[in-house]
Design a protein around this motif. Sequence first.
Motif, PDB file in Angstrom:
ATOM      1  N   GLN A 127      -3.862   0.550  -2.847  1.00  0.00           N
ATOM      2  CA  GLN A 127      -3.420  -0.792  -2.499  1.00  0.00           C
ATOM      3  C   GLN A 127      -3.250  -1.676  -3.723  1.00  0.00           C
ATOM      4  OE1 GLN A 127      -6.094  -3.325  -0.096  1.00  0.00           O
ATOM      5  NE2 GLN A 127      -4.401  -3.365   1.344  1.00  0.00           N
ATOM      6  N   CYS A 184     -13.703   6.394  -4.976  1.00  0.00           N
ATOM      7  CA  CYS A 184     -14.408   6.043  -3.729  1.00  0.00           C
ATOM      8  C   CYS A 184     -15.889   6.422  -3.812  1.00  0.00           C
ATOM      9  CB  CYS A 184     -13.753   6.726  -2.526  1.00  0.00           C
ATOM     10  SG  CYS A 184     -12.151   6.030  -2.051  1.00  0.00           S
ATOM     11  N   THR A 209       0.832  -1.209   0.000  1.00  0.00           N
ATOM     12  CA  THR A 209       0.000   0.000   0.000  1.00  0.00           C
ATOM     13  C   THR A 209       0.861   1.251   0.000  1.00  0.00           C
ATOM     14  OG1 THR A 209      -1.724  -1.161   1.231  1.00  0.00           O
ATOM     15  CG2 THR A 209      -1.807   1.232   1.269  1.00  0.00           C
ATOM     16  N   ILE A 247      -8.350   2.799  -1.531  1.00  0.00           N
ATOM     17  CA  ILE A 247      -9.159   2.235  -0.449  1.00  0.00           C
ATOM     18  C   ILE A 247      -9.500   3.291   0.599  1.00  0.00           C
ATOM     19  CG2 ILE A 247      -8.417  -0.147  -0.784  1.00  0.00           C
ATOM     20  CD1 ILE A 247      -6.431   0.243   1.525  1.00  0.00           C
ATOM     21  N   THR A 248      -8.787   4.404   0.588  1.00  0.00           N
ATOM     22  CA  THR A 248      -9.057   5.522   1.485  1.00  0.00           C
ATOM     23  C   THR A 248      -8.782   6.826   0.752  1.00  0.00           C
ATOM     24  OG1 THR A 248      -8.444   4.249   3.449  1.00  0.00           O
ATOM     25  CG2 THR A 248      -8.357   6.634   3.664  1.00  0.00           C
ATOM     26  N   ARG A 276     -17.680   4.015  -6.205  1.00  0.00           N
ATOM     27  CA  ARG A 276     -17.844   2.710  -5.561  1.00  0.00           C
ATOM     28  C   ARG A 276     -18.994   2.755  -4.556  1.00  0.00           C
ATOM     29  NH1 ARG A 276     -12.497   1.561  -4.337  1.00  0.00           N
ATOM     30  NH2 ARG A 276     -12.709   2.736  -2.421  1.00  0.00           N
ATOM     31  N   LYS A 310      -5.347   0.392  -6.196  1.00  0.00           N
ATOM     32  CA  LYS A 310      -6.774   0.615  -5.974  1.00  0.00           C
ATOM     33  C   LYS A 310      -6.976   1.535  -4.765  1.00  0.00           C
ATOM     34  CE  LYS A 310     -10.851  -1.850  -4.420  1.00  0.00           C
ATOM     35  NZ  LYS A 310     -11.341  -3.141  -3.933  1.00  0.00           N
ATOM     36  N   GLY A 357     -13.141   6.132   4.268  1.00  0.00           N
ATOM     37  CA  GLY A 357     -12.186   5.685   5.264  1.00  0.00           C
ATOM     38  C   GLY A 357     -11.943   6.767   6.303  1.00  0.00           C
TER      39      GLY A 357
END
Length: 111
Positions: free
Chosen positions: A33, A99, A14, A40-41, A102, A38, A65
């Motif tokens: 990540q 984000c 990450t 993720i936060t 998604r 990708k 996140g």
Amino acid sequence: MTRWFRSYWAEEDTWFYFEADAGGWVTRQVELQGPLQKPITAASLAEWEGAQQAGTLAEYEATFGATAEVAVHEWDGHEAQDLTAGEFETVWRTARAICQARARARSPREA
């Protein structure tokens, strides 16, 4: 003085991108990540605090996140690579859009 930098944690594969204030507290954070990086936060401390006060923290964290809870000078073993504000903003905007998309895909809005 605001500082922008990134650090890589191999054990999690990450990249962590940070915007930190003069005291070293993270004000915005992006985590990318895996080999495809990708997002993720993509969290903002100010937004997180606002969501907490509004009672919408669970929704905020599910979408974006959260930021780190300790000042960056307290971290051991991270090797910071400085970024320009523009470099950080590019990563930030891209991660935020992913984000948000998604989150929309998880819970489609009713017409």
